[in-house]
Every structure is written in structure tokens, then in C-alpha cells.
Design an enzyme around this catalytic site. Structure first.
Site, PDB file in Angstrom:
ATOM      1  N   GLU A  10       8.366  14.888 -75.428  1.00  0.00           N
ATOM      2  CA  GLU A  10       7.113  15.584 -75.704  1.00  0.00           C
ATOM      3  C   GLU A  10       7.004  16.866 -74.884  1.00  0.00           C
ATOM      4  O   GLU A  10       7.047  16.808 -73.647  1.00  0.00           O
ATOM      5  CB  GLU A  10       5.918  14.681 -75.369  1.00  0.00           C
TER       6      GLU A  10
ATOM      7  N   GLU B 136      -5.596  10.574 -77.711  1.00  0.00           N
ATOM      8  CA  GLU B 136      -5.210  10.682 -76.305  1.00  0.00           C
ATOM      9  C   GLU B 136      -6.022  11.819 -75.699  1.00  0.00           C
ATOM     10  O   GLU B 136      -5.578  12.959 -75.636  1.00  0.00           O
ATOM     11  CB  GLU B 136      -3.712  10.954 -76.146  1.00  0.00           C
TER      12      GLU B 136
END
Length: 256
Positions: free
Chosen positions: A137, A234
Site C-alpha cells: 500500500e 478505515e
């Protein structure tokens, strides 16, 4: 619209860790992710998942170094032996929890040697555990200065070099917006490599509804691309209670 999951490291953080699973289930979520579950015995987390009918989508790796080290170091030259030991530990933990994805954090390093180290460590993990899926990521430099993987173009280059079917992209709308200025365009350019999706508003990283990200357009682009995975909330709620930050959810919800 996508299937939404909850990151219970950030959502329901007003509750003790083991109570967050029931709170997520009560809110309607069927799946969760946990950034760092290692402080609690795997069996306790397993029981919380099972008793609330929840699927565990993702955990981060390598586990934190509780002696004060950095939380990720897969791109750190000279750390390969430790990386392999820690990934073995993560895999044992993940097996108990039946985790779908393991996010391999690159850590804070720069340069060609760091790039080669990251690629080689990812190849080793993918080959050592071919049935386990791993993600990488990009994190924005404002929040994570010095982080190796700080650009989606670089992530695409790394994935091409690793060239393993069980290693893919972890797309985060918040980081995509902060890095490149257009989260939807980043998805359209790189989403075909995505194994997992996370969302949060930019620049506040709170729930959808503020800032420049057009979440309706983003979710439509995700649907149009054929992505079949989960989209995990998130973010840090702007409200004292997480449940009060979920008013955006019914508008976009397909099926939790």
C-alpha cells in the site's frame, strides 16, 4: 455498490479491543480488518470473530517491534533474516484467524537497495506461502515522511517486478487523494491490480462526506471495474461514538 467492512483498529476505538467485534456486527458489518492484532492472543481474536459471525479480511505485517523499532521494514536493507522470521510468525497467527490478506509494510528507506530488498522480500513471502495473498500500500509522505512506498506508480513498478499472482495492490482512497490529488483517477489507473480497498475522506481522514473525494463516483468506478472484494472503512470518526459517523453508509450500501 461495494460490500463495506470495518477497520476496527480505527473504528469503534472508543471501546476495548474485544468489544469492537460485537459493535461492528451490531452496526451491520460482516467483515473486519485489524491493523495490528498481535498484542492479544490469536485465540481470543478468533473467538471474537466467530461469536460475532465476522470474516477477518486483513492484518499488517511484519508485527511491531515492541522494543521501539519501526512498524514495518520490508524495504530495509540488511533486515531479510528478521523479515523472514517475522513473516513466519505472522503466517502462524494468520492461520489461526483465517485471514484473507496480509499487508506487507515497506518501512522507511529510500534508494535502489531498498527497492531491491522490498522486491526480494515480497518474492520470498509469496513463494514461501503461495496460498496466502499479500498486499502493498502506498502511504502519503505528509503522514509518513520517508516511507519507501509513497506513490502508486512506484507500487505498480514493484508489483511488476515481483510478478507473483498472490501479491497485489492495497488501494486507499485517502492516501490516493493525498498523493496524487484525484482518488477516482488513481483507481481508474491502478485499480486493476487491487486486491483490497480502503476508504477515508481527505484531508481529514474522517468518514466520507467531507473534502474533495467524490465517493459516489469512486464507488461507481470500483463497481464498473469489476472489483469483487471488500471496501473497508478505515478512518478516524469525527464523532465521539463510531456509530454516529456511519450516516454515510446507507446511501452507498449494497449488502453488508
Amino acid at each position: 455498490m461495494p460490500r463495506f467492512a470495518a477497520n476496527i483498529s480505527m473504528l469503534f476505538a472508543e471501546l476495548p479491543y474485544l468489544d469492537r467485534f460485537a459493535a461492528a456486527a451490531t452496526a451491520g458489518f460482516k467483515a473486519v480488518e485489524i491493523l495490528s492484532p498481535y498484542e492479544v492472543a490469536a485465540k481470543e481474536t478468533q473467538r471474537a470473530l466467530l461469536s460475532n459471525g465476522l470474516e477477518l479480511l486483513l492484518i499488517n505485517a511484519p508485527p511491531p517491534n515492541y522494543t521501539g523499532g519501526v512498524p514495518g521494514y520490508a524495504a530495509h536493507p540488511g533486515g531479510t533474516d528478521r523479515f523472514q522470521r517475522d513473516i513466519r510468525r505472522v503466517l502462524r497467527y494468520g492461520e489461526v484467524l483465517n485471514v484473507g490478506l496480509i499487508h506487507v509494510m515497506a518501512g522507511y528507506a529510500k534508494g535502489d537497495e531498498a527497492r531491491d530488498t522490498f522486491i526480494n522480500n515480497l518474492r520470498w513471502a509469496a513463494d514461501f506461502a503461495p496460498k496466502q495473498r499479500f498486499t502493498i500500500e502506498p502511504l502519503n509522505a505528509g503522514d509518513q515522511p520517508g516511507y519507501f512506498l509513497d506513490d502508486y506508480n512506484l507500487a505498480a513498478e514493484i508489483l511488476e517486478a515481483v510478478n507473483r499472482p498472490n501479491v497485489g495492490l492495497q488501494y486507499d482512497a485517502y492516501h490516493a487523494q493525498m498523493i496524487h490529488g484525484d482518488a477516482t483517477q488513481v483507481w481508474e489507473s491502478f485499480g486493476s491490480a487491487a486486491m483490497h480497498v480502503q476508504i477515508g475522506a481527505a484531508p481529514s481522514r474522517c468518514e466520507p462526506g467531507t473534502g474533495p473525494v467524490d465517493f459516489a463516483a469512486l464507488f461507481q468506478a470500483i463497481d464498473d471495474s469489476g472489483y469483487g472484494g471488500w471496501v473497508s472503512a478505515e478512518y478516524t470518526p469525527s464523532t465521539l461514538r463510531t456509530e454516529d459517523s456511519l450516516s454515510w453508509l446507507p446511501e452507498y450500501q449494497r449488502a453488508l
